[in-house]
Design a protein around this motif. Structure first.
Motif, PDB file in Angstrom:
ATOM      1  N   TYR A   1      72.055  63.172  23.313  1.00 45.37           N
ATOM      2  CA  TYR A   1      71.864  62.477  24.596  1.00 45.37           C
ATOM      3  C   TYR A   1      70.929  63.230  25.520  1.00 45.37           C
ATOM      4  N   GLU A   2      70.819  64.543  25.366  1.00 47.50           N
ATOM      5  CA  GLU A   2      69.839  65.294  26.150  1.00 47.50           C
ATOM      6  C   GLU A   2      68.429  64.933  25.696  1.00 47.50           C
ATOM      7  N   MET A   3      68.252  64.900  24.369  1.00 51.08           N
ATOM      8  CA  MET A   3      66.941  64.573  23.795  1.00 51.08           C
ATOM      9  C   MET A   3      66.522  63.149  24.164  1.00 51.08           C
ATOM     10  N   LYS A   4      67.488  62.214  24.089  1.00 54.88           N
ATOM     11  CA  LYS A   4      67.158  60.807  24.339  1.00 54.88           C
ATOM     12  C   LYS A   4      66.643  60.598  25.766  1.00 54.88           C
ATOM     13  N   ALA A   5      67.331  61.203  26.733  1.00 52.74           N
ATOM     14  CA  ALA A   5      66.919  61.037  28.132  1.00 52.74           C
ATOM     15  C   ALA A   5      65.530  61.637  28.342  1.00 52.74           C
ATOM     16  N   MET A   6      65.302  62.803  27.765  1.00 54.53           N
ATOM     17  CA  MET A   6      64.013  63.484  27.900  1.00 54.53           C
ATOM     18  C   MET A   6      62.885  62.655  27.291  1.00 54.53           C
ATOM     19  N   LEU A   7      63.137  62.126  26.099  1.00 58.81           N
ATOM     20  CA  LEU A   7      62.117  61.344  25.394  1.00 58.81           C
ATOM     21  C   LEU A   7      61.776  60.073  26.170  1.00 58.81           C
ATOM     22  N   GLN A   8      62.801  59.345  26.566  1.00 67.11           N
ATOM     23  CA  GLN A   8      62.595  58.053  27.234  1.00 67.11           C
ATOM     24  C   GLN A   8      61.975  58.218  28.614  1.00 67.11           C
ATOM     25  N   ASN A   9      62.492  59.187  29.373  1.00 72.66           N
ATOM     26  CA  ASN A   9      62.124  59.266  30.785  1.00 72.66           C
ATOM     27  C   ASN A   9      60.882  60.103  31.055  1.00 72.66           C
ATOM     28  N   ILE A  10      60.590  61.066  30.215  1.00 72.57           N
ATOM     29  CA  ILE A  10      59.474  61.967  30.518  1.00 72.57           C
ATOM     30  C   ILE A  10      58.413  61.981  29.417  1.00 72.57           C
ATOM     31  N   ILE A  11      58.827  62.208  28.208  1.00 74.70           N
ATOM     32  CA  ILE A  11      57.844  62.458  27.145  1.00 74.70           C
ATOM     33  C   ILE A  11      57.070  61.192  26.777  1.00 74.70           C
ATOM     34  N   LEU A  12      57.807  60.104  26.570  1.00 77.46           N
ATOM     35  CA  LEU A  12      57.121  58.855  26.213  1.00 77.46           C
ATOM     36  C   LEU A  12      56.146  58.394  27.304  1.00 77.46           C
ATOM     37  N   PRO A  13      56.567  58.393  28.581  1.00 75.45           N
ATOM     38  CA  PRO A  13      55.592  58.023  29.630  1.00 75.45           C
ATOM     39  C   PRO A  13      54.359  58.931  29.640  1.00 75.45           C
ATOM     40  N   LYS A  14      54.551  60.216  29.369  1.00 75.67           N
ATOM     41  CA  LYS A  14      53.399  61.142  29.327  1.00 75.67           C
ATOM     42  C   LYS A  14      52.450  60.788  28.169  1.00 75.67           C
ATOM     43  N   ILE A  15      53.026  60.469  27.030  1.00 75.38           N
ATOM     44  CA  ILE A  15      52.200  60.099  25.874  1.00 75.38           C
ATOM     45  C   ILE A  15      51.436  58.804  26.176  1.00 75.38           C
ATOM     46  N   LYS A  16      52.144  57.857  26.776  1.00 75.81           N
ATOM     47  CA  LYS A  16      51.527  56.561  27.074  1.00 75.81           C
ATOM     48  C   LYS A  16      50.320  56.696  27.999  1.00 75.81           C
ATOM     49  N   LYS A  17      50.396  57.682  28.901  1.00 71.18           N
ATOM     50  CA  LYS A  17      49.277  57.903  29.816  1.00 71.18           C
ATOM     51  C   LYS A  17      48.037  58.398  29.090  1.00 71.18           C
ATOM     52  N   GLN A  18      48.230  59.095  27.998  1.00 74.68           N
ATOM     53  CA  GLN A  18      47.110  59.768  27.348  1.00 74.68           C
ATOM     54  C   GLN A  18      46.490  58.987  26.204  1.00 74.68           C
ATOM     55  N   PHE A  19      47.152  57.939  25.753  1.00 78.61           N
ATOM     56  CA  PHE A  19      46.630  57.195  24.610  1.00 78.61           C
ATOM     57  C   PHE A  19      46.566  55.699  24.914  1.00 78.61           C
ATOM     58  N   THR A  20      45.615  55.044  24.303  1.00 79.14           N
ATOM     59  CA  THR A  20      45.611  53.585  24.334  1.00 79.14           C
ATOM     60  C   THR A  20      46.389  53.142  23.112  1.00 79.14           C
ATOM     61  N   LEU A  21      47.606  52.718  23.341  1.00 76.31           N
ATOM     62  CA  LEU A  21      48.496  52.492  22.206  1.00 76.31           C
ATOM     63  C   LEU A  21      48.374  51.077  21.660  1.00 76.31           C
ATOM     64  N   PRO A  22      48.383  50.947  20.341  1.00 82.20           N
ATOM     65  CA  PRO A  22      48.410  49.616  19.730  1.00 82.20           C
ATOM     66  C   PRO A  22      49.817  49.025  19.817  1.00 82.20           C
ATOM     67  N   HIS A  23      50.000  47.867  19.202  1.00 80.44           N
ATOM     68  CA  HIS A  23      51.333  47.273  19.102  1.00 80.44           C
ATOM     69  C   HIS A  23      51.791  47.343  17.654  1.00 80.44           C
ATOM     70  N   ILE A  24      53.030  47.716  17.468  1.00 77.89           N
ATOM     71  CA  ILE A  24      53.610  47.667  16.129  1.00 77.89           C
ATOM     72  C   ILE A  24      54.681  46.594  16.160  1.00 77.89           C
ATOM     73  N   ILE A  25      54.582  45.653  15.220  1.00 81.03           N
ATOM     74  CA  ILE A  25      55.567  44.569  15.157  1.00 81.03           C
ATOM     75  C   ILE A  25      56.379  44.740  13.880  1.00 81.03           C
ATOM     76  N   HIS A  26      57.686  44.791  14.031  1.00 76.56           N
ATOM     77  CA  HIS A  26      58.572  44.686  12.864  1.00 76.56           C
ATOM     78  C   HIS A  26      59.496  43.508  13.119  1.00 76.56           C
ATOM     79  N   LYS A  27      59.511  42.539  12.209  1.00 76.89           N
ATOM     80  CA  LYS A  27      60.489  41.457  12.335  1.00 76.89           C
ATOM     81  C   LYS A  27      61.291  41.385  11.045  1.00 76.89           C
ATOM     82  N   ILE A  28      62.546  41.119  11.198  1.00 72.11           N
ATOM     83  CA  ILE A  28      63.445  41.225  10.051  1.00 72.11           C
ATOM     84  C   ILE A  28      64.153  39.893   9.808  1.00 72.11           C
ATOM     85  N   VAL A  29      64.005  39.388   8.579  1.00 76.40           N
ATOM     86  CA  VAL A  29      64.656  38.141   8.177  1.00 76.40           C
ATOM     87  C   VAL A  29      65.837  38.498   7.280  1.00 76.40           C
ATOM     88  N   LEU A  30      67.007  37.972   7.597  1.00 75.49           N
ATOM     89  CA  LEU A  30      68.189  38.234   6.778  1.00 75.49           C
ATOM     90  C   LEU A  30      68.348  37.138   5.739  1.00 75.49           C
TER      91      LEU A  30
END
Lengths: 426, 426
Positions: A163-192
């Motif tokens: 839970y320490e890692m999750k908060a850090m990743l979601q709240n700080i690290i991911l936003p920092k990465i997003k600022k530095q890269f033009t990110l594509p979209h990844i689509i995964h769809k799952i049919v059961l």
């Protein structure tokens, strides 16, 4: 401190550190969490590597990962004790010393104060970070994260506590990465699909499968006990086009094998639990509920009260693990127990009616069954469970026969009770 | 087919293959299972690597692993569909073609017959294996395993379906490895401590910790919600000596911090939980117990009743989620609730005393707290919890201040209650 990096599509490697992973004492759940969050944000993961708390091996893994990835996310080895060596190793790797981070120390002090404790020298040392890193603050723990940049590669070290890692990743690290890269979209769809083995399915849809590659859609078969999941994956910058392509192919598949398709699954979404759905319905309809549990032994109440705000509709429970309590607290007549046994329709219905009346609620739910491993008979084997819901002027009850495993029987009984309730509420 | 290899201590690397691992759709539980089985048999794992279904990357990982290990165990990518490419990749890696394995085909036919189905051409192809491999038969599935030897290294490919892999590893692969190596013993023993944080603990036992390295014993701290696990690990050929050394150090630790040690855990075995420990103690002492829960909302009862045979000592519970139920069912005076609030020492003590009397048991345990996220005040913030145990002519109560997270507060409150009870029982 951080240099701007503006490469195109970033790719990530995950390195999880800890002897406990290499001896199988801990299952690495962090990697799957990180990979999911990254994919949802357009970032692919090339490799996941688990290594022990060994300096040489950590450094080797760091160098190796950089051959393939421009972002490396590490977890683990940041505790205050001697067995954790990640920080020391990173100092060596980056050829840097330590600096004392006042903000990190304030955070440590805040946490210790909230527990009513003094900061120990060992924890004070957790506020020391490698001189050249940017400190990533840890909302829920004492070990700060560390963000490094070297040769245009980003290297981030996070604590291993999920839970320490999750908060850090979601709240700080991911936003920092997003600022530095033009990110594509990844689509995964799952049919059961259900009722057909993967090889039969593959034969049936082989032409359709061939039509996927021109659209850059990758298909994966994921067989499990009863269901084969078909995952369609694609990646690119035009989200609409990607979604349209995948959706069209799913429509075609629905035409092709309608009899085998039993649903769709959304990748990466937390599934809404039954108790959350019921919580919403009860709030909406302003109804209150009480439970009377035998075989579920508190698990049903636990599920209901695990939802924040459940005190608005949940009043309480009588857990009647012994027949005496069923008689005394839930007004189940002795005769009923003797004639039908505790695991029976009349008893469970009486329990649901009584708890509703006793606790003065709109709804009463009751369970009675044989969780096992012992207590089964030929007539009522282990896994036999009765569930009842008393609501309005109705009493609904149902009998189930689950399996032999106690833990699963308890879980399935509670789920069955919630499911009957859900059906009545909608 | 297999060359005899007789190196000393073998070391293993695990490579798990599958896009589902790299996108986080599947958590890699196979690696922890394999690592545990190997450690129990004296074999260390150096690295665990997860890669996608990509030929180039699989070959890279194979070459890299051989730098450190003399045995490489791979899982995944052996299904009959196009997305699975491990077998094809291994053919390329070993520069070999395929042969049709009659025995493997008999096995596939046997499985399909048992499901009442015909073998499809795709499944027939699963009986083809690389010419130079030794086939490892798959009791529970259609994909055979493959055993290769190259440059004195053993490379084994297993299916990714956990129960197929487990049977193959235990029944065929491990015995084959054991024949070829003189294996050392790896000892992991785990001491459970409670009621002290890891940094405080490390301060307290630092001299003892220093005395471990001359004996080649490695110490690891593994903190979890309420318990810090201390793992002592060592490796060598003289099992008696290793065990004696570790046992002696554990005895010293018991002398040093008796108040914090709450149990031992056997590595590779299912962990003994607090509720199991308490179950044993209650049976031994022939005592009965009832619970009265507010903030734990049934979770305490659930823990107690998750133990098979708990009906021998557990009678039941009143979950008093509303104050009304605390008054009506647990005889908590209105005045007490108004003066002190529901989360207070007098209220929780009254709850424990009342449930014991009401359910006619030897012991009453009660919880009352603010699980959150809302309901906190300055005086009683979220995470404030009172726990009480009524036993003999004693009433023990204690106040805790946990954190902000509802789920954890519920868990920690129940653990705290069980721990107070455990201390009173021993």
């Amino acid at each position: 401190m951080t240099n701007a990096i503006n490469a195109g599509m970033p790719s990530v490697e995950i390195i999880t550190i800890g002897d406990e992973l290499l001896i199988g004492q801990t299952i690495d759940t962090n990697s799957a969490y990180i990979a999911t969050i990254l994919n949802l944000n357009g970032i692919s993961v090339k490799q996941i590597t688990s290594v022990s708390d060994n300096e040489e091996h950590i450094i080797y893994a760091l160098n190796d990962a950089q051959k393939r990835a421009n972002i490396i996310l590490m977890t683990g080895g940041l505790g205050p004790t001697k067995d954790d060596i990640t920080k020391k190793t990173l100092c060596k790797y980056f050829n840097t010393g330590l600096r004392f981070d006042e903000e990190a120390f304030k955070n440590i002090t805040r946490l210790f104060t909230s527990y009513g404790r003094e900061v120990t020298p060992l924890n004070r040392m957790q506020a020391e970070v490698p001189t050249i890193c940017e400190t990533i603050y840890n909302e829920f723990g004492t070990a700060p994260g560390m963000w490094f940049v070297k040769d245009e590669k980003i290297i981030v070290s996070m604590p291993g506590v999920p839970y320490e890692m999750k908060a850090m990743l979601q709240n700080i690290i991911l936003p920092k990465i997003k600022k530095q890269f033009t990110l594509p979209h990844i689509i995964h769809k799952i049919v059961l699909t259900q009722g057909i083995g993967e090889s039969f399915l593959a034969d049936l849809i082989s032409k359709w499968e061939d039509s996927l590659s021109p659209l850059q859609i990758k298909l994966a078969y994921l067989p499990s006990i009863d269901i084969v999941r078909l995952r369609l994956s694609t990646k690119g910058y035009n989200a609409d086009e990607l979604n349209n392509n995948v959706n069209q192919k799913i429509e075609e598949l629905k035409q092709l094998i309608p009899q085998y398709i039993c649903g769709l699954e959304t990748y990466g979404e937390e599934k809404e639990t039954l108790e959350q759905i019921i919580g919403k319905l009860l709030k909406e309809k302003q109804l209150t509920i009480a439970t009377a549990e035998s075989c579920t032994g508190g698990y049903l109440a636990h599920l209901i009260t695990s939802v924040a705000g459940s005190s608005e509709y949940y009043v309480g429970s009588v857990i009647a693990y012994s027949d005496m309590i069923k008689e005394l607290e839930l007004n189940v007549p002795t005769q009923l127990l003797q004639e039908h046994g505790a695991v029976s329709q009349p008893v469970v219905e009486q329990m649901a009616i009584s708890i509703r009346k006793k606790f003065n609620t709109n709804i009463g739910v009751a369970t009675s069954g044989i969780a096992g491993p012992s207590g089964g008979t030929d007539e009522k084997p282990v896994g036999t469970v009765w569930v009842a819901v008393s609501i309005g002027n109705k009493i609904i009850s149902d009998r189930f026969l689950f399996g032999k495993r106690r833990e699963r029987n308890i879980q399935k009984s509670a789920q069955a009770a919630l499911n009957i309730l859900r059906k009545e509420l909608i």
